[in-house]
Design an enzyme around this catalytic site. Structure first.
Site, PDB file in Angstrom:
ATOM      1  N   HIS A 114       0.835  -1.209   0.000  1.00  0.00           N
ATOM      2  CA  HIS A 114       0.000   0.000   0.000  1.00  0.00           C
ATOM      3  C   HIS A 114       0.870   1.260   0.000  1.00  0.00           C
ATOM      4  O   HIS A 114       0.668   2.164  -0.832  1.00  0.00           O
ATOM      5  CB  HIS A 114      -0.916  -0.017   1.226  1.00  0.00           C
ATOM      6  CG  HIS A 114      -1.698   1.243   1.456  1.00  0.00           C
ATOM      7  ND1 HIS A 114      -3.025   1.371   1.108  1.00  0.00           N
ATOM      8  CD2 HIS A 114      -1.331   2.438   2.003  1.00  0.00           C
ATOM      9  CE1 HIS A 114      -3.436   2.594   1.415  1.00  0.00           C
ATOM     10  NE2 HIS A 114      -2.433   3.266   1.970  1.00  0.00           N
ATOM     11  N   GLU A 115       1.833   1.307   0.910  1.00  0.00           N
ATOM     12  CA  GLU A 115       2.668   2.513   1.009  1.00  0.00           C
ATOM     13  C   GLU A 115       3.515   2.693  -0.255  1.00  0.00           C
ATOM     14  O   GLU A 115       3.707   3.819  -0.733  1.00  0.00           O
ATOM     15  CB  GLU A 115       3.556   2.461   2.260  1.00  0.00           C
ATOM     16  CG  GLU A 115       2.804   2.370   3.593  1.00  0.00           C
ATOM     17  CD  GLU A 115       1.850   3.531   3.858  1.00  0.00           C
ATOM     18  OE1 GLU A 115       1.918   4.540   3.154  1.00  0.00           O
ATOM     19  OE2 GLU A 115       1.007   3.405   4.776  1.00  0.00           O
ATOM     20  N   HIS A 118       1.663   4.438  -2.935  1.00  0.00           N
ATOM     21  CA  HIS A 118       1.701   5.907  -2.903  1.00  0.00           C
ATOM     22  C   HIS A 118       2.920   6.429  -3.667  1.00  0.00           C
ATOM     23  O   HIS A 118       2.821   7.411  -4.415  1.00  0.00           O
ATOM     24  CB  HIS A 118       1.770   6.420  -1.462  1.00  0.00           C
ATOM     25  CG  HIS A 118       0.480   6.290  -0.714  1.00  0.00           C
ATOM     26  ND1 HIS A 118      -0.733   6.683  -1.230  1.00  0.00           N
ATOM     27  CD2 HIS A 118       0.220   5.808   0.531  1.00  0.00           C
ATOM     28  CE1 HIS A 118      -1.692   6.452  -0.339  1.00  0.00           C
ATOM     29  NE2 HIS A 118      -1.141   5.916   0.737  1.00  0.00           N
ATOM     30  N   ASP A 124      -5.026   7.450  -1.604  1.00  0.00           N
ATOM     31  CA  ASP A 124      -5.813   6.578  -0.738  1.00  0.00           C
ATOM     32  C   ASP A 124      -7.238   6.464  -1.263  1.00  0.00           C
ATOM     33  O   ASP A 124      -7.736   7.349  -1.965  1.00  0.00           O
ATOM     34  CB  ASP A 124      -5.853   7.148   0.696  1.00  0.00           C
ATOM     35  CG  ASP A 124      -4.581   6.850   1.464  1.00  0.00           C
ATOM     36  OD1 ASP A 124      -4.115   5.697   1.413  1.00  0.00           O
ATOM     37  OD2 ASP A 124      -4.066   7.775   2.116  1.00  0.00           O
TER      38      ASP A 124
HETATM   39 ZN   LIG Z   1      -2.358   5.290   2.205  1.00  0.00          ZN
END
Ligand SMILES: [Zn+2]
Length: 186
Positions: A114-115, A118, A124
């Protein structure tokens, strides 16, 4: 009348065929694949997790390759407390911080992918849907899915193909990208 329509139909088919002949050729790729060098020298217990996450992103996307030991476009850090987050300085560049306290509650691999998402340009999307990677912690601790959806992966591929606008390449800090406090289960 009938024969005129027939001739028209033949002409339309011929035109469609000619158009197809023009569009069959594939356009050349917009750019060569980007290499994103990630550095796990400060990733602590999560160095292996970072490598797994890199493989997941490499398998799901085109136009980019995450590689270890070739530089420091992306640095991975292990921290304790304050929440996991990502700092994107530009597309494919930045820092990812993995909070050991969150990684004890949520899937460390899901947090990592997830990170990194980014850093690869994704925002998000806290809708609680576990099939999405960018729903992050909103999908709860039981959600361990570390894979981007097809739409999420395709968006990253498109970003690195240069088909998105320059505004999608801006620096950003996703400091609250994962809940810093787990909601107690009553
Ligand atoms: Zn996030």
């Amino acid at each position: 009348m009938t024969s005129r329509l027939s001739r028209l139909a033949v002409a339309l088919v011929a035109t469609a065929g000619a158009t197809l002949g023009v569009t069959v050729a594939n356009p050349a790729p917009a750019s060569a694949a980007a290499t994103i060098c990630y550095n796990t020298s400060q990733a602590g217990a999560y160095a292996g997790t970072a490598s797994q996450a890199a493989s997941i992103w490499n398998n799901a996307t085109v136009n980019l390759t995450l590689s270890a030991n070739c530089g420091s476009n992306l640095r991975i850090y292990q921290i304790t407390g304050g929440g996991s987050y990502a700092v994107r300085t530009s597309l494919g560049n930045g820092r990812v911080y993995i909070d050991t306290q969150q990684a004890a509650q949520y899937s460390p691999l899901r947090i990592m992918t997830h990170e990194i998402g980014h850093i690869l340009g994704l925002p998000d999307n806290y809708n609680g849907n576990c099939s999405l990677l960018m729903s992050g912690g909103s999908a709860g601790t039981s959600c361990t899915n570390p894979y981007p959806s097809t739409a999420e992966a395709n968006r990253v591929s498109n970003l690195f193909a240069g088909t998105f606008s320059a505004t999608d390449r801006s620096a950003d800090v996703f400091r609250d990208s994962w809940p810093s406090v787990l909601t107690p289960v009553s």
